[in-house]
Enzyme design. Structure first.
Site, PDB file in Angstrom:
ATOM      1  N   GLY A 214      27.116 -16.335   7.783  1.00  0.00           N
ATOM      2  CA  GLY A 214      27.802 -14.660   7.469  1.00  0.00           C
ATOM      3  C   GLY A 214      27.725 -15.490   5.855  1.00  0.00           C
ATOM      4  O   GLY A 214      27.182 -16.275   5.478  1.00  0.00           O
ATOM      5  N   CYS A 215      27.759 -13.843   5.048  1.00  0.00           N
ATOM      6  CA  CYS A 215      27.568 -14.129   3.388  1.00  0.00           C
ATOM      7  C   CYS A 215      28.870 -15.133   2.551  1.00  0.00           C
ATOM      8  O   CYS A 215      28.067 -15.973   1.726  1.00  0.00           O
ATOM      9  CB  CYS A 215      27.687 -12.397   2.732  1.00  0.00           C
ATOM     10  SG  CYS A 215      28.402 -11.655   3.034  1.00  0.00           S
TER      11      CYS A 215
END
Length: 350
Positions: free
Chosen positions: A145-146
C-alpha cells in the site's frame, strides 16, 4: 528481451500510472489494456495524458484477455484480484497492486477487509531486508500500500538497527486525493478539499495499519504496535509521512558521536546503496513536490532528546513509488532486469 505486459484497471489512477511508466520501459511491449465498466472506450478519453496509447481500446477484464502475456498487472479494487490471479497460468508473472495478497495473518485480513484471505505473496518493497531475494524469479508479487511504503521506509532503518522500541510507534501521514481512487465521492470534490485538511480512519481503523505493523515486526523480530492516522491533503498526488518511535535504552552512541548523529548514521547506512531512497542533507526536509512523478523517496530524521524519540519524515508520490513505480521496480527484479529500468524519471517542478 521483449516482455509482453497486460494491465487491468487501466481507466483508474493506479492502472494509468502503471501504463505511464511502462510506455517508457525499453524492454516492454504493452498488450491488453483492460477495464470493467469502461470497456469499449478509447484510453485517451479516460487517460488523456497517455498520448502514445490514446487510440488503444479498453477491453473487458477477463482471464482470456489477460492470459498469454509474460506479465499481468492487476490494478483492481481490493478483494477483486485474487479470483482473477487464481485463473492465470503459473508461469505468468502476476503483480497485484491491490491488497489481496499483502497480509500474512488471515485473521487481520478478515478483520480489516471482511472477506476470506486469499493467501500471501512476496512483498514488493525491495528496500525491506531480504525482500530482493524473495522477488528474484517470483511469479506472484503483492505491491505494498502507499501509506505502508512511506511508513516502512521512514522507520525500517531504526528497527533493523535495534534502535527503536516496538510499543509506542506513532505515524501521521497526509495523502493527496488520488489515493482514494477515481470513483466520484462528495468528500473528494474540489469544493470540499481545497483549502482544507481532514483526518480519517482514526483510532486504528485504517486498513493499512496491520500492513505497517507486519513490515516493521518482520524487520525487527519484535511485535511492533502502531498508532496510524491518515489525513487527506488538498493536493492530487503525494504522501508526507511523519513517524515517531522511542529510542531503545540499549542503543548507545557510537564512539566519537552523539546519539543524534549515531541514529542519523543508521538511516544513511541503510539506504546508502538504494537507488530510489534519498536521505537528505541535514537541515533539509522532504516535500511531496520534490518527488512528484518519480519513483524516489525523500527522507530526513531528527532526534528529540526531550522525549527520547526519533522523528522520521518521508515523502513519496503515492501513485509512483507508492504503487506503480514499486510494481515496475519489483517486476524488473523478478525478471532479472536492472532494477532501475524505466524508472529513472526525475521529479516535476514547479
Amino acid at each position: 528481451m521483449t516482455i509482453s505486459v497486460a494491465v487491468s484497471g487501466a481507466s483508474g489512477y493506479a492502472g494509468g500510472e502503471v501504463l505511464r511508466l511502462l510506455a517508457s520501459h525499453p524492454d516492454v511491449t504493452i498488450g491488453a489494456i483492460t477495464a470493467h465498466s469502461n470497456a469499449g472506450a478509447r484510453l485517451g478519453e479516460l487517460q488523456p495524458h497517455l498520448h502514445a496509447l490514446a487510440d488503444r481500446i479498453l477491453v473487458d477484464t477477463t482471464v482470456e484477455n489477460l492470459a498469454g502475456h509474460d506479465v499481468v498487472f492487476l490494478a483492481l479494487p481490493h478483494g477483486k484480484s485474487a479470483a482473477v490471479a487464481a485463473q492465470l497460468p503459473a508461469e505468468t508473472l502476476v503483480i497485484d497492486a491491490g491488497a489481496d495478497h499483502r497480509l500474512q495473518d488471515s485473521a487481520e485480513w478478515e478483520k480489516f477487509y471482511g472477506s476470506p484471505h486469499a493467501g500471501t505473496w512476496p512483498y514488493g518493497l525491495p528496500e525491506l531486508p531480504g525482500a530482493r531475494e524473495k522477488l528474484h524469479g517470483a511469479k506472484r508479487i503483492a505491491v505494498p500500500g502507499c501509506y505502508p511504503t512511506s511508513s516502512l521506509l521512514a522507520l525500517l532503518p531504526g528497527f533493523s538497527a535495534g534502535a527503536l522500541l516496538p510499543d509506542d510507534v506513532v505515524i501521521v501521514a497526509a495523502s493527496g486525493t488520488s489515493g482514494a481512487g477515481k470513483a466520484a465521492k462528495i468528500n473528494l470534490i474540489g469544493a470540499e478539499v481545497m483549502g482544507s485538511m481532514s483526518p480519517y480512519g482514526v483510532g486504528g481503523g485504517h486498513r493499512h495499519t496491520p500492513e505497517i505493523q507486519q513490515g516493521l515486526s518482520n524487520a525487527s523480530g519484535l511485535d511492533v504496535r502502531v498508532s496510524f492516522t491518515p489525513t487527506l491533503a488538498p493536493m492530487s498526488r503525494g504522501i508526507l509521512t511523519t513517524a515517531t518511535a522511542k529510542v531503545s535504552p540499549g542503543f548507545a552512541a557510537a564512539e566519537g558521536m552523539d546519539l543524534a548523529a549515531t541514529l542519523r548514521q543508521a538511516w544513511v547506512d541503510a539506504y546508502a546503496d538504494e537507488p530510489f531512497v534519498r536521505v537528505l542533507p541535514e537541515g533539509r526536509w522532504p516535500s511531496t513536490k520534490s518527488v512528484q512523478g518519480s519513483n524516489y523517496a525523500a527522507l530526513q530524521i531528527a532526534y528529540d532528546p526531550n522525549v527520547n524519540r526519533v522523528i522520521a519524515c518521508c515523502a513519496i508520490d503515492n501513485l509512483t513509488k507508492g504503487t506503480a513505480g514499486g510494481a515496475v521496480q519489483s517486476m524488473n527484479i523478478a525478471l532479472g532486469l536492472a532494477e532501475t529500468t524505466g524508472l529513472t524519471l526525475q521529479g516535476v517542478a514547479p
